[in-house]
Design an enzyme around this catalytic site. Sequence first.
Site, PDB file in Angstrom:
ATOM      1  N   HIS A  26       0.836  -1.200   0.000  1.00 23.05           N
ATOM      2  CA  HIS A  26       0.000   0.000   0.000  1.00 23.05           C
ATOM      3  C   HIS A  26       0.876   1.257   0.000  1.00 23.05           C
ATOM      4  O   HIS A  26       0.665   2.174  -0.799  1.00 23.05           O
ATOM      5  CB  HIS A  26      -0.914  -0.023   1.232  1.00 23.05           C
ATOM      6  CG  HIS A  26      -1.808   1.158   1.350  1.00 23.05           C
ATOM      7  ND1 HIS A  26      -3.131   1.115   1.022  1.00 23.05           N
ATOM      8  CD2 HIS A  26      -1.568   2.429   1.779  1.00 23.05           C
ATOM      9  CE1 HIS A  26      -3.674   2.302   1.231  1.00 23.05           C
ATOM     10  NE2 HIS A  26      -2.738   3.122   1.693  1.00 23.05           N
ATOM     11  N   GLU A  27       1.868   1.279   0.889  1.00 24.84           N
ATOM     12  CA  GLU A  27       2.741   2.454   0.977  1.00 24.84           C
ATOM     13  C   GLU A  27       3.622   2.583  -0.261  1.00 24.84           C
ATOM     14  O   GLU A  27       3.919   3.696  -0.701  1.00 24.84           O
ATOM     15  CB  GLU A  27       3.587   2.398   2.249  1.00 24.84           C
ATOM     16  CG  GLU A  27       2.785   2.363   3.539  1.00 24.84           C
ATOM     17  CD  GLU A  27       1.726   3.447   3.647  1.00 24.84           C
ATOM     18  OE1 GLU A  27       1.964   4.583   3.172  1.00 24.84           O
ATOM     19  OE2 GLU A  27       0.643   3.174   4.187  1.00 24.84           O
ATOM     20  N   HIS A  41       1.787   4.453  -2.965  1.00 23.01           N
ATOM     21  CA  HIS A  41       1.924   5.897  -2.787  1.00 23.01           C
ATOM     22  C   HIS A  41       3.285   6.365  -3.295  1.00 23.01           C
ATOM     23  O   HIS A  41       3.392   7.364  -4.010  1.00 23.01           O
ATOM     24  CB  HIS A  41       1.804   6.279  -1.310  1.00 23.01           C
ATOM     25  CG  HIS A  41       0.440   6.142  -0.738  1.00 23.01           C
ATOM     26  ND1 HIS A  41      -0.644   6.869  -1.179  1.00 23.01           N
ATOM     27  CD2 HIS A  41      -0.020   5.374   0.285  1.00 23.01           C
ATOM     28  CE1 HIS A  41      -1.708   6.550  -0.467  1.00 23.01           C
ATOM     29  NE2 HIS A  41      -1.361   5.640   0.426  1.00 23.01           N
TER      30      HIS A  41
END
Length: 148
Positions: A67-68, A71
Amino acid sequence: MTDLELQQLVATISMHDFHRPFQHRAYFNARLRTTGGRYQLASHDIDINPKMLTDFDEATLIGVIKHELCHYHLHLTKRGYRHRDADFKRLLAQVGGSRYAPAPKQATARPYRYIYECQRCGRRYYRKRRMDTRRYTCGRCQGPIKLV
């Protein structure tokens, strides 16, 4: 798992799933309370909540890392890196990252340190912080309060 092992894991996941190198820092940040991880826009570093490893399994940790990394890679390629952007949602589904991190288990509530009691009606007040009994009276009967 140490910060160095986390750094290596993030770099491995980045190359395997995103086919791009991770060239910044990844580390555990115990100050994160309600989130699984955080991508920092200014420094491009990734913070991971250590409770994602201690309270949950490694698959959860890998989902948070993916998820990170979504980003991270979208921001560096100047594409939509926010949760609401279609680019972000598409890449997250493609790599199999977690959309939401599980809520960390809450610590048990600390017991009250101070117990005050009204001298007139007997009502008890449970407080974590000390208070000046000369300045306050009972809210029910206006009687004097004493530390039990």
